[in-house]
Design a protein around this motif. Structure first.
Motif, mmCIF file in Angstrom:
data_model
loop_
_atom_site.group_PDB
_atom_site.id
_atom_site.type_symbol
_atom_site.label_atom_id
_atom_site.label_comp_id
_atom_site.label_asym_id
_atom_site.label_seq_id
_atom_site.Cartn_x
_atom_site.Cartn_y
_atom_site.Cartn_z
ATOM 1 N N TRP A 1 23.303 -56.116 17.648
ATOM 2 C CA TRP A 1 21.856 -56.117 17.610
ATOM 3 C C TRP A 1 21.359 -55.474 16.323
ATOM 4 O O TRP A 1 22.029 -54.645 15.717
ATOM 5 N N TRP B 1 16.473 -58.907 17.330
ATOM 6 C CA TRP B 1 17.573 -59.822 17.630
ATOM 7 C C TRP B 1 18.713 -59.082 18.304
ATOM 8 O O TRP B 1 19.065 -57.969 17.920
ATOM 9 N N GLN B 2 19.283 -59.714 19.307
ATOM 10 C CA GLN B 2 20.502 -59.227 19.957
ATOM 11 C C GLN B 2 21.311 -60.442 20.384
ATOM 12 O O GLN B 2 20.767 -61.397 20.940
#
Length: 122
Positions: A99, A44-45
């Motif tokens: 992130w 995830w970012q």
């Protein structure tokens, strides 16, 4: 005068998924604002998985939160950077990217700025 009120993030009032199944928010709404448990999965970012939802160049939401598990790095627009891990309190002003670091989900309880976070526009 208001009485006792019981709410649970295990039975959220609202769930907001991130793009590409990279996590979600589970929210309860208090008079003072939303409180969310955010689960950010590995990979995830913000700029990849929330920016398309938010429609801004960087995250413009201030955060006050507590990290339950995992690690997240946050970089401010001016280049300042910090990594947060389990047991850390986070105070993050608007204007940043973030992130997940590593192979474990990062789980955060956030009680500031979540009312419109990752909310699809109109």
């Amino acid at each position: 005068m208001a009485g006792i009120r019981r709410m649970s993030l295990d039975s959220p009032e609202e769930v907001r998924p991130f793009q590409d199944d990279r996590g979600q928010l589970e929210m309860v709404n208090l008079d003072e604002g939303a409180v969310a448990r955010a689960t950010f999965r590995p990979g995830w970012q913000w700029s990849k998985h929330v920016k398309p939802i938010a429609g801004t160049e960087s995250c413009e939401v201030p955060h006050r939160g507590y990290v339950i598990s995992g690690y997240m790095t946050v970089r401010m627009n001016d280049g300042e950077e910090a990594t947060f891990g389990a047991g850390d309190f986070m105070v993050i002003p608007p204007g940043h990217d973030g992130w997940v670091v590593g192979d474990e989900p990062c789980v955060v309880i956030d009680w500031q700025g979540m009312t419109d976070y990752a909310k699809q526009k109109g």
